[in-house]
Design a protein around this motif. Structure first.
Motif, PDB file in Angstrom:
ATOM      1  N   ALA A   1       5.901  -8.254  -6.722  1.00 56.06           N
ATOM      2  CA  ALA A   1       6.641  -7.396  -7.648  1.00 56.06           C
ATOM      3  C   ALA A   1       5.792  -6.276  -8.260  1.00 56.06           C
ATOM      4  O   ALA A   1       6.285  -5.150  -8.413  1.00 56.06           O
ATOM      5  N   PRO A   2       4.523  -6.532  -8.596  1.00 56.04           N
ATOM      6  CA  PRO A   2       3.721  -5.438  -9.176  1.00 56.04           C
ATOM      7  C   PRO A   2       3.550  -4.234  -8.253  1.00 56.04           C
ATOM      8  O   PRO A   2       3.224  -3.134  -8.712  1.00 56.04           O
ATOM      9  N   PHE A   3       3.800  -4.448  -6.963  1.00 57.68           N
ATOM     10  CA  PHE A   3       3.665  -3.355  -5.989  1.00 57.68           C
ATOM     11  C   PHE A   3       5.015  -2.752  -5.600  1.00 57.68           C
ATOM     12  O   PHE A   3       5.084  -1.942  -4.675  1.00 57.68           O
ATOM     13  N   GLY A   4       6.071  -3.164  -6.286  1.00 56.76           N
ATOM     14  CA  GLY A   4       7.384  -2.637  -5.965  1.00 56.76           C
ATOM     15  C   GLY A   4       7.985  -3.221  -4.701  1.00 56.76           C
ATOM     16  O   GLY A   4       8.874  -2.619  -4.087  1.00 56.76           O
TER      17      GLY A   4
ATOM     18  N   SER B   1       0.819  -1.217   0.000  1.00 56.81           N
ATOM     19  CA  SER B   1       0.000   0.000   0.000  1.00 56.81           C
ATOM     20  C   SER B   1       0.852   1.266   0.000  1.00 56.81           C
ATOM     21  O   SER B   1       0.316   2.373  -0.023  1.00 56.81           O
ATOM     22  N   GLN B   2       2.181   1.085   0.009  1.00 59.59           N
ATOM     23  CA  GLN B   2       3.101   2.222   0.040  1.00 59.59           C
ATOM     24  C   GLN B   2       3.580   2.565  -1.368  1.00 59.59           C
ATOM     25  O   GLN B   2       3.833   1.661  -2.175  1.00 59.59           O
ATOM     26  N   PRO B   3       3.761   3.828  -1.659  1.00 58.07           N
ATOM     27  CA  PRO B   3       4.221   4.230  -2.993  1.00 58.07           C
ATOM     28  C   PRO B   3       5.560   3.622  -3.382  1.00 58.07           C
ATOM     29  O   PRO B   3       5.798   3.300  -4.548  1.00 58.07           O
ATOM     30  N   ASN B   4       6.456   3.447  -2.402  1.00 62.35           N
ATOM     31  CA  ASN B   4       7.796   2.938  -2.687  1.00 62.35           C
ATOM     32  C   ASN B   4       7.969   1.455  -2.370  1.00 62.35           C
ATOM     33  O   ASN B   4       9.095   0.943  -2.362  1.00 62.35           O
ATOM     34  N   GLY B   5       6.887   0.761  -2.098  1.00 66.99           N
ATOM     35  CA  GLY B   5       6.973  -0.673  -1.848  1.00 66.99           C
ATOM     36  C   GLY B   5       7.814  -0.998  -0.642  1.00 66.99           C
ATOM     37  O   GLY B   5       7.626  -0.434   0.438  1.00 66.99           O
TER      38      GLY B   5
END
Length: 253
Positions: free
Chosen positions: A174-177, A130-134
């Motif tokens: 991986a799709p979420f970084g 849920s974080q922008p930077n994974g």
């Protein structure tokens, strides 16, 4: 605090986990440190606080339990609002001959090593996705996941499972970084292993590089996989064993 990463490290009261926590602090992360034993947790926090870098917070308890996992996640979110790095290092080794190995010991090794790693990873990944930077997750395996070692069938099985967990979760994370890797230490000099007075001498003879690892050797490799320098590495296992798995001589031979 704004630009510093936030890390959780389990099994970090001494040995490899403690050194990883130390290196994370030295490289700019805030660290929440867990160990099963409260005394080791408190001693580790007191020692690392002397570094004067980052924030070090202790949280003792069984990191394979649902309650402690929730406490670790809640503590990180309450104190810092995010989780950037997780090291699932807690684990146990219960030696025993396969033909005599008890169900009780097998289930405990499985509970701590496999289930504990799985559900800590799950809880942390729910935040990281849920974080922008994974984020970056590191699991701790062992050379016994790659080469047979007498009296460690259950342990080796649990460590091989951990490596497959990291490989499999690439698909979902991986799709979420979110990157996830595994480190597999070989013979390493720690408080536990040096209880055997012959340990260093034995493994110096068995290791191609001429000596077992120390905790710094393992921690440096761990820090690489957790860092942005490994930003395109995920689903991998890094063996740090001085070459032992290439030739695999048994200490019992």
């Amino acid at each position: 605090m704004k630009n510093q990463k936030v890390a959780l490290v389990t099994g970090a009261g001494q040995g490899i986990g403690l050194e990883i926590a130390r290196r994370l602090l030295e490289t700019g992360s805030h660290v929440i440190l867990n160990d099963l034993q409260q005394s080791l947790t408190e001693e580790a926090v007191a020692s690392l606080s002397l570094l004067g870098k980052g924030t070090i917070i202790g949280c003792s308890g069984d990191s394979a339990s649902e309650e402690v996992i929730s406490e670790l996640i809640d503590l990180a979110m309450h104190q810092f609002g995010r989780i950037d790095q997780v090291v699932a290092n807690a684990g146990i080794t219960l030696f025993g001959n396969f033909l005599d190995y008890s169900r009780e010991d097998f289930m405990e090794v499985t509970r701590v090593n496999q289930a504990g790693t799985f559900f800590l990873t799950q809880a942390a990944a729910r935040i990281m996705t849920s974080q922008p930077n994974g984020g970056s997750i590191l699991l701790t395996s062992s050379v016994t996941a790659h080469q047979s070692h007498e009296n460690l069938a259950a342990y080796a099985m649990s460590k091989a499972a951990i490596e497959m967990l990291a490989k499999n979760l690439v698909i979902e994370l991986a799709p979420f970084g979110v990157r996830i890797n595994t480190i597999a230490p070989g013979a390493t000099v720690t408080e536990r292993t040096t209880a055997d007075p012959n340990y260093v001498n034995t493994w110096s003879k068995l290791t191609p590089l001429g000596h077992p690892a120390n905790t710094v050797d393992i921690a440096e490799a761990a820090l690489f996989l957790l860092s942005d320098a490994a930003r395109h590495i995920t689903g991998q296992t890094l063996i740090v064993d001085g070459g032992w798995t290439s030739i695999s001589p048994s200490p019992y031979a």
